[in-house]
Design an enzyme around this catalytic site. Structure first.
Site, short mmCIF file in Angstrom:
data_model
loop_
_atom_site.label_atom_id
_atom_site.label_comp_id
_atom_site.label_asym_id
_atom_site.label_seq_id
_atom_site.Cartn_x
_atom_site.Cartn_y
_atom_site.Cartn_z
N SER A 279 0.82 -1.21 0.00
CA SER A 279 0.00 0.00 0.00
C SER A 279 0.85 1.26 0.00
O SER A 279 0.37 2.32 -0.41
CB SER A 279 -0.94 0.00 1.21
OG SER A 279 -0.21 -0.23 2.38
N HIS B 185 -2.23 -2.79 -6.52
CA HIS B 185 -2.73 -2.39 -5.20
C HIS B 185 -4.26 -2.47 -5.19
O HIS B 185 -4.95 -1.59 -5.72
CB HIS B 185 -2.23 -0.97 -4.90
CG HIS B 185 -2.66 -0.44 -3.58
ND1 HIS B 185 -2.85 0.90 -3.34
CD2 HIS B 185 -2.92 -1.06 -2.40
CE1 HIS B 185 -3.22 1.08 -2.09
NE2 HIS B 185 -3.27 -0.10 -1.50
N GLU C 225 -4.99 -0.09 -8.22
CA GLU C 225 -3.96 0.87 -8.60
C GLU C 225 -2.76 0.10 -9.15
O GLU C 225 -2.23 -0.78 -8.48
CB GLU C 225 -3.57 1.61 -7.31
CG GLU C 225 -2.67 2.77 -7.44
CD GLU C 225 -2.73 3.62 -6.15
OE1 GLU C 225 -2.54 3.07 -5.05
OE2 GLU C 225 -2.96 4.83 -6.26
N ASN D 69 -3.15 6.13 -1.09
CA ASN D 69 -2.80 6.29 0.32
C ASN D 69 -2.08 7.60 0.61
O ASN D 69 -2.12 8.10 1.74
CB ASN D 69 -1.98 5.10 0.81
CG ASN D 69 -2.90 3.94 1.12
OD1 ASN D 69 -4.04 4.14 1.53
ND2 ASN D 69 -2.43 2.73 0.89
N1 3HC Z 1 -17.59 -9.57 0.64
C1 3HC Z 1 -18.75 -9.52 -0.04
N2 3HC Z 1 -19.64 -8.53 0.09
C2 3HC Z 1 -19.35 -7.55 0.97
C3 3HC Z 1 -18.16 -7.53 1.72
C4 3HC Z 1 -17.25 -8.60 1.53
N3 3HC Z 1 -16.09 -8.68 2.17
N4 3HC Z 1 -18.14 -6.41 2.49
C5 3HC Z 1 -19.28 -5.76 2.23
N5 3HC Z 1 -20.01 -6.44 1.32
C6 3HC Z 1 -21.27 -6.06 0.72
C7 3HC Z 1 -22.45 -6.24 1.65
O1 3HC Z 1 -22.97 -7.55 1.57
C8 3HC Z 1 -23.44 -5.21 1.14
O2 3HC Z 1 -24.13 -5.66 0.02
P1 3HC Z 1 -25.57 -5.01 -0.39
O3 3HC Z 1 -25.45 -3.52 -0.30
O4 3HC Z 1 -25.77 -5.48 -1.80
O5 3HC Z 1 -26.50 -5.60 0.60
C9 3HC Z 1 -22.54 -4.11 0.65
O6 3HC Z 1 -21.24 -4.66 0.44
C10 3HC Z 1 -22.50 -3.03 1.64
O7 3HC Z 1 -22.08 -3.59 2.90
P2 3HC Z 1 -22.72 -3.24 4.31
O8 3HC Z 1 -24.20 -3.01 4.14
O9 3HC Z 1 -22.26 -4.25 5.27
O10 3HC Z 1 -22.04 -1.92 4.76
P3 3HC Z 1 -21.76 -0.62 3.92
O11 3HC Z 1 -22.94 -0.21 3.15
O12 3HC Z 1 -21.13 0.31 4.88
O13 3HC Z 1 -20.64 -1.06 2.87
C11 3HC Z 1 -18.41 -1.08 2.29
C12 3HC Z 1 -19.45 -1.59 3.25
C13 3HC Z 1 -18.57 -1.73 0.93
C14 3HC Z 1 -17.08 -1.48 2.90
C15 3HC Z 1 -18.59 0.49 2.14
O14 3HC Z 1 -18.77 1.07 3.38
C16 3HC Z 1 -17.42 1.13 1.47
O15 3HC Z 1 -17.27 1.14 0.27
N6 3HC Z 1 -16.54 1.75 2.32
C17 3HC Z 1 -15.34 2.38 1.84
C18 3HC Z 1 -14.29 1.33 1.66
C19 3HC Z 1 -13.00 1.90 1.18
O16 3HC Z 1 -12.82 3.10 1.03
N7 3HC Z 1 -12.05 1.02 0.91
C20 3HC Z 1 -10.73 1.41 0.50
C21 3HC Z 1 -9.88 1.57 1.70
S1 3HC Z 1 -8.25 2.06 1.24
C22 3HC Z 1 -7.49 0.63 0.85
O17 3HC Z 1 -8.04 -0.45 0.87
C23 3HC Z 1 -6.05 0.77 0.49
C24 3HC Z 1 -5.19 0.13 1.55
O18 3HC Z 1 -3.87 0.14 1.03
C25 3HC Z 1 -5.23 0.82 2.87
#
Ligand code: 3HC
Length: 286
Positions: free
Chosen positions: A124, A145, A157, A195
């Protein structure tokens, strides 16, 4: 010589944690045979558990049949032996964010897999160039990434190291697209695009909370409703993992120093009267 995407049948994944298991799941879901390796049997099993949980969510929403979920899991072989990746056509490393560990893994992979196999890292924030230098194939090492949660997030990425071959960059884009993702490209600069920008945002959210600007709920709500992101900074930090955020932030701090002053370009644009949409000119033309 780099393998073309149509000759790729199997993908090796190093690391069965949140990211590694997510990458293994997505690869298997898209028809690839996957060898998923971690250092302990217990970690490999935890990877399978999280893949099954995630697939169940898709099944419960009728986005996947039970048979498809089962076939996906069957395409993944777990192992604790890096040598089991010897027949993989491409390897994606998603082990811990520790340069020494990653360099050791890449040196071992360099011995274990054929010369024309591309070695990708899901790092990352760490330098692709420094990781690649642990191998004799620096031109065939690239950053891939993925975002967390990998099965849900659309973006990947592609990070281009100092010595990464242009064909390998193209291959990385094509592979990610074949896994149902959309890509963008970043030079090998600390934190890349995502990041570098995300971590100061998260840290500022944390500082705002610590300094009593608002409750943690209101900071998250303010950023969610105020800027239309799915999660506020504190929620997102929890989602990513505070340890991962800290590691990434420490790397950025070490490499880039104090990034929290207003950007010089921002001040210059305001002085020039380029205020964005309302003046027709900001960072974009409107
Ligand atoms: N596998 C399958 N489905 C999943 C899942 C997983 N691991 N996690 C979430 N889901 C699905 C849920 O089943 C749900 O489906 P639906 O809307 O069709 O019912 C949907 O995703 C939404 O999940 P939730 O209702 O539980 O909760 P949210 O609406 O809050 O969504 C989220 C969760 C998809 C994580 C959303 O909040 C999101 O997009 N958050 C931002 C995530 C983000 O920014 N990620 C990048 C981080 S930076 C990174 O990764 C880089 C690293 O280097 C640090």
């Amino acid at each position: 010589m780099v393998r073309t995407l149509d000759s790729i049948e199997s993908i090796g994944v190093v690391g069965a944690g949140t990211m590694g298991s997510g990458i293994a799941q997505v690869a298997a879901r898209h028809g690839y045979d996957v060898v998923m390796r971690d250092v302990e049997e217990e970690f490999v099993q935890r990877g399978f558990d999280s893949i099954e949980d995630s697939l169940d969510r898709f099944v419960s929403k009728d986005e996947l049949t039970e048979d498809e979920a089962e076939e996906t899991v069957e395409r993944i072989t777990g192992t604790t032996d890096l040598a089991d990746l010897a027949d993989c056509d491409v390897v994606v490393e998603a082990a811990v964010e520790d340069m020494d560990i990653k360099r050791d893994i890449f040196a071992d992979l360099d011995e274990a897999v054929p010369d024309d196999v591309v070695l990708a890292t899901n790092t990352s924030t760490l330098s692709i160039t420094t990781i690649a230098a642990a191998t004799e194939r620096e031109d065939r090492v690239v950053g891939l990434h993925f975002m967390n949660p990998v099965p849900v997030m659309k973006g990947v990425e592609v990070v281009v190291g100092e010595k990464t071959d242009e064909d390998v960059v193209e291959f990385a884009h094509a592979l990610a697209e074949d896994l149902g993702k959309e890509t963008w490209e970043s030079d090998d600069k600390p934190g890349f695009v995502t990041n570098r920008i995300l971590m100061p945002w998260i840290n500022e959210g944390i500082r705002a909370y610590d300094e009593g600007v608002a409750s943690k709920e209101d900071i998250d709500k303010g950023m969610k409703l105020g800027t239309n992101v799915p999660m506020g900074p504190l929620e997102l930090a929890d989602h990513i993992g505070l340890d991962i955020c800290l590691d990434a932030s420490e790397t950025l701090h070490e490499e880039l120093g104090d990034r929290y002053k207003p950007a010089y370009l921002l001040k210059r644009k305001v002085d020039a009267g380029d205020l964005g949409k309302k003046t027709g000119e900001g960072f974009y033309e409107h």
